[in-house]
Design an enzyme around this catalytic site. Sequence first.
Site: not given
Ligand code: NAD
Length: 507
Positions: A172, A196, A199, A249, A304, A398
């Site tokens: 997000f 994808k 959401e 994450s 991140c 985090e």
């Molecule tokens: P998230 O892991 O909740 O969601 C990321 C994606 O995974 C979304 O598209 C979501 O729909 C999907 N998803 C969520 N839960 C899922 C599940 N149980 N099974 C399968 N798919 C699932 O992450 P977020 O809250 O959208 O983003 C924030 C996180 O992203 C933070 O931890 C941040 O550090 C990380 N991030 C990392 C980088 C990097 O380059 N390392 C860059 C940006 C964000």
Amino acid sequence: MPTIVRSKNPTPRGAATVAKPTNGIQTVMNFANGKWVASHSTDYLPVMDPSIGQQIANVPLSTPQDVDDAVRSAQKAFPEWSSTPIKERVQVFYRYKTLFERHAEELAALVHQENGKTMSESMAEVEKSVEVTEFACSMPQLVAGEILEVSRSVECRIDRVPLGVVVSITPFNFPNMVPNWTIPNALVLGNTMILKPSEQVPLSALRIAELLKEAGLPDGVFNIVHGGQAAVEAICDHPGIQAISFVGSTRVAKAVYVRATSHLKRALCLGGAKNHLIVLPDAHEEMTATNVAASMSGCAGQRCMAASAMVAVGAVDHIVKRLCDEARKIVPGKSLGAVISKSAKERIERYITEAERDGAKVLVDGRNAVVEGKEEGYYVGPTVIDYVRPDMKIAQEEVFGPVLSITRAETVDEAISIENSSPYGNAASVYTQSGGLANYVVERASAGMIGVNIGVPVPREPFSFGGWNESKFGSGDITGKSSIEFWTKLKKTTTKWNPEAKVNWMS
Ligand code: NAD
């Protein structure tokens, strides 16, 4: 997690618009074969504007059938697109870059609306998308193959060829930039793709699809499937998909990596972070204080690469004081955007309260921030917490909010061992005026991206982006030259045309 709404009257499939209003709220559509298509799902989530806490759209939780439709679309487009010369494919992205620049304000406004970050931060995100597109436009120069006469009249050549249908799953916090980390590079290299998006922020992806189409991308080369866990799991399991890149994450990155690779797919999954900034007593006071404050609060700490843990070495009280002065100048609703959701605000404030209960000292307190005229918005003010011990929850997990925890250390080695003990390894920074000390920390920090007097050490193109340890699963990085390895495979061809050449064991 917002409540899932089960709709008795979902948007009709095949509707020709991006989004069809339902009770005044638009329902976002999937995108396949160059057309907007409604999901088969009857389950929807509300999409919120975090700055005002109001619903702006519904997003479908797409089904395995939706994933399969998108895969078929991408498979159909692959033979034509992958056999188009790269110098032609890249033309689409020259036009895409121009369209992005022309629509920058509007794209930034969309990011601001669905993510809550400030307009200037949203604009910076769009500018970064332009930069990665510029890099993709240089691909023809970077991927020329190799050829050599390996024995008399026998030549070997190596070509980089695309993988097929690939998927990009995004978080997000950068609705525009993170999709663009993958779209231009993967498509210029000849793959067809399904995005994808998160959401929580599905709207920027729709505009990206429209601009790609306007830039001349053939139908089916780029597709969108909205949704959450069910869609992602169907993607991991689908035999028609060759590779998955994921950003999100650590918990989900790990699960996606394991599931995708168990189905023998190529996977690169970037996870969360806990970035340590080591501040040494000889650090430049003003530069350090302003830089650390900007790093911890930019994008409301939802980066991140954000500074979340400062290790203050020795006599640095003057820098801590100056840092607090800088943090107090940051105003929610003006120079500080909203966090993504009500539950994120509650989670962040809980971390602060627990740290205080466990003995840390809150120097600048951002809890209960309210912005006049936007009372329902999800704001957390800049927060600085001193005397955080390494064993506290806030030091280990985090937080993903505008919160800096400060841990005190006596020596640089103690500071390095605190940094090294974090399971993450996205970024780390050192603040000092000494080149020798900076180098000492750079060599010992356990992170993929290191800053010297820089709080957000994002490598700019052509350098690649990617962390270490629990911040990334899979080899290589997601952007820059490293991404070429991920999005292509090597074809080795050995050829002989001259019948007069002597036969040897290799010919
Ligand atoms: P998230 O892991 O909740 O969601 C990321 C994606 O995974 C979304 O598209 C979501 O729909 C999907 N998803 C969520 N839960 C899922 C599940 N149980 N099974 C399968 N798919 C699932 O992450 P977020 O809250 O959208 O983003 C924030 C996180 O992203 C933070 O931890 C941040 O550090 C990380 N991030 C990392 C980088 C990097 O380059 N390392 C860059 C940006 C964000």
